[in-house]
Design a protein around this motif. Sequence first.
Motif, PDB file in Angstrom:
ATOM      1  N   SER A 179       0.822  -1.204   0.000  1.00 63.71           N
ATOM      2  CA  SER A 179       0.000   0.000   0.000  1.00 63.71           C
ATOM      3  C   SER A 179       0.859   1.257   0.000  1.00 63.71           C
ATOM      4  CB  SER A 179      -0.925  -0.005   1.219  1.00 63.71           C
ATOM      5  OG  SER A 179      -0.171  -0.033   2.426  1.00 63.71           O
ATOM      6  N   SER A 180       2.039   1.174   0.597  1.00 61.61           N
ATOM      7  CA  SER A 180       2.939   2.327   0.652  1.00 61.61           C
ATOM      8  C   SER A 180       3.569   2.643  -0.700  1.00 61.61           C
ATOM      9  CB  SER A 180       4.038   2.088   1.686  1.00 61.61           C
ATOM     10  OG  SER A 180       4.769   0.908   1.386  1.00 61.61           O
ATOM     11  N   GLU A 206      -1.923   8.734  -2.016  1.00 60.79           N
ATOM     12  CA  GLU A 206      -3.352   8.743  -1.730  1.00 60.79           C
ATOM     13  C   GLU A 206      -4.162   8.927  -3.015  1.00 60.79           C
ATOM     14  OE1 GLU A 206      -6.274  11.835   0.470  1.00 60.79           O
ATOM     15  OE2 GLU A 206      -4.720  10.946   1.742  1.00 60.79           O
ATOM     16  N   THR A 207      -3.721   9.833  -3.865  1.00 66.83           N
ATOM     17  CA  THR A 207      -4.417  10.065  -5.134  1.00 66.83           C
ATOM     18  C   THR A 207      -4.433   8.807  -5.988  1.00 66.83           C
ATOM     19  OG1 THR A 207      -3.784  12.399  -5.118  1.00 66.83           O
ATOM     20  CG2 THR A 207      -4.446  11.463  -7.228  1.00 66.83           C
ATOM     21  N   GLN A 208      -3.324   8.097  -6.016  1.00 70.92           N
ATOM     22  CA  GLN A 208      -3.259   6.860  -6.788  1.00 70.92           C
ATOM     23  C   GLN A 208      -4.173   5.792  -6.213  1.00 70.92           C
ATOM     24  OE1 GLN A 208       1.036   6.412  -6.521  1.00 70.92           O
ATOM     25  NE2 GLN A 208       1.286   6.881  -8.709  1.00 70.92           N
ATOM     26  N   HIS A 209      -4.244   5.703  -4.879  1.00 72.49           N
ATOM     27  CA  HIS A 209      -5.146   4.735  -4.255  1.00 72.49           C
ATOM     28  C   HIS A 209      -6.598   5.029  -4.639  1.00 72.49           C
ATOM     29  CE1 HIS A 209      -2.654   2.136  -1.864  1.00 72.49           C
ATOM     30  NE2 HIS A 209      -2.059   3.136  -1.239  1.00 72.49           N
ATOM     31  N   ILE A 210      -6.973   6.287  -4.591  1.00 73.91           N
ATOM     32  CA  ILE A 210      -8.353   6.659  -4.934  1.00 73.91           C
ATOM     33  C   ILE A 210      -8.667   6.267  -6.372  1.00 73.91           C
ATOM     34  CG2 ILE A 210      -9.935   8.598  -5.256  1.00 73.91           C
ATOM     35  CD1 ILE A 210      -8.477   9.990  -2.930  1.00 73.91           C
ATOM     36  N   GLN A 211      -7.720   6.515  -7.269  1.00 73.24           N
ATOM     37  CA  GLN A 211      -7.935   6.164  -8.672  1.00 73.24           C
ATOM     38  C   GLN A 211      -8.013   4.651  -8.866  1.00 73.24           C
ATOM     39  OE1 GLN A 211      -8.542   8.395 -11.309  1.00 73.24           O
ATOM     40  NE2 GLN A 211      -9.216   6.399 -12.119  1.00 73.24           N
TER      41      GLN A 211
END
Length: 227
Positions: A35-36, A40-45
């Motif tokens: 996850s690291s 955050e933006t990439q996770h949302i996408q």
Amino acid sequence: MSAFKVVRNLTIIAAVCAIVFLIVYLVYESKFEKSSDYTETQHIQRVTDLANKRYLNDDTDYTELQVYPLYDENDKLTSFLIELKPVGFMYVFLNHNSKLNHFGNGMYLQSTSNIKPWARYVVETDNDAYLKIRNTTYKFNDRRWTELDENDMPILHETSHFKAANIQDEKRYFLKYRSKYIPAVKRNDKFLNLISMEYMDINYKDETIDQPTIDFIALIPEPAFKL
């Protein structure tokens, strides 16, 4: 062959196997996504892309969706809210501890049960309360409903706690409380519990007052429910 030589040979074999195993593990460990590895933006996408594949298809009635990040009391990204249109929502965990596809787990794990409609309440012990959902009546002995219709029945919400509270640009929190969860926002150094619509102190876990939590949702990550 003496017993000493047998023990020595077995010890050497065990040591060699351990070294080989460690090398193989380190090689494959480096290939697992963590996850690291993502912002955050990439996770949302990524969650948005996965949710689009799961929910916006010919097998569902959903037409649109929006993904929002959710944080714990320390402002750490822990989960996501998927708002579905025309109506519906889903909570998804960010699996910090597992690598993607490691032992069958996923990086994004949704809740293990369909989310039922919910009603606002405050905790009152030894107070019987009833809630009828889709021809099934549920009984509770720890609450008092705080939103009632003209027939004095609890108002049911089909949308998320955040949408029902008309939360727009505020940071969304998903606070763990006694193995359950509280949807909240932070205002004036206090958390607003979006179930009761009452404020909690920042150290809400230490309060003697019991807090309303989400019902009818099993937030237990399982491989079968990964996005």
